[in-house]
Design an enzyme around this catalytic site. Sequence first.
Site, short mmCIF file in Angstrom:
data_model
loop_
_atom_site.label_atom_id
_atom_site.label_comp_id
_atom_site.label_asym_id
_atom_site.label_seq_id
_atom_site.Cartn_x
_atom_site.Cartn_y
_atom_site.Cartn_z
CG HIS A 36 12.11 14.41 55.86
ND1 HIS A 36 11.01 14.45 55.04
CD2 HIS A 36 11.88 13.40 56.74
CE1 HIS A 36 10.16 13.51 55.40
NE2 HIS A 36 10.66 12.86 56.43
CB SER A 184 2.63 15.57 55.71
OG SER A 184 2.33 14.19 55.72
#
EC number: 6.3.2.1
Length: 252
Positions: A36, A184
Amino acid sequence: MQIFHNLNEWIHFRNTLSPDLSLGFAPTMGNLHAGHASLFLASSKENHYTVSSLFVNPTQFNNPDDYKHYPRTVDADLELMTQNGVDFCILPNENEIYTDGYAYQVQENRLGQLMEGKHRPGHFNGVLTIVMKLFNLVKPTRAYFGEKDYQQLLLIQGMVKALFMDIEIKSCPTVREKSGLACSSRNNRLTPSQREIADEFAKIFHQNKSSAMISKELEALGITVEYIEEFQGRRFAAVKIGDIRLIDNYLL
């Protein structure tokens, strides 16, 4: 970083921004990691402002337990956003987002039925619907998505093109841990022993072997292989280690 807990406040603020300013947008469901952060940094380099959102979208979970157990780490997420160039963050609630009760949905009937779509019925309807709603709220110049969810990326690119949306979709390379395992949010749920197996999955999956041979090696480690498929010059995989589901893909 300015935080908006109310959509009406955001809409009012968005309308005050000059149309001459470029906005980059990277939507998230929280429980953020280095992948991110790479999206935020890419956006901050290319736009006047970077916007993100924190919303655990219930409509893209075909397994209610996954939704229930999805980690909520808002404080840490906001800190990571602040440190990586996000200027504005939207934190809507479900009632604000789904005023229609999810009566209106965006559906794609080709690519969305393969791989993830086949194994997670309704998943991509939820993804495309929430992305469409957020695009309409943010009105970004550019939107940033990671290549780890490559099928999702293709569908969003296709939706934007098909519906004549004036948004540039930017793809960002998958960020990986030292072992090669793709970053993840689900990695945090792995036990130490499962983590070792996940690292082996990453190594085996990237071998220059047939999909059948890779599947056999993974299953020998006790990994459940949902699929390993080749599509448009890439190899895609979804596996389960215990009850943790991991996906990955790479260019052949």
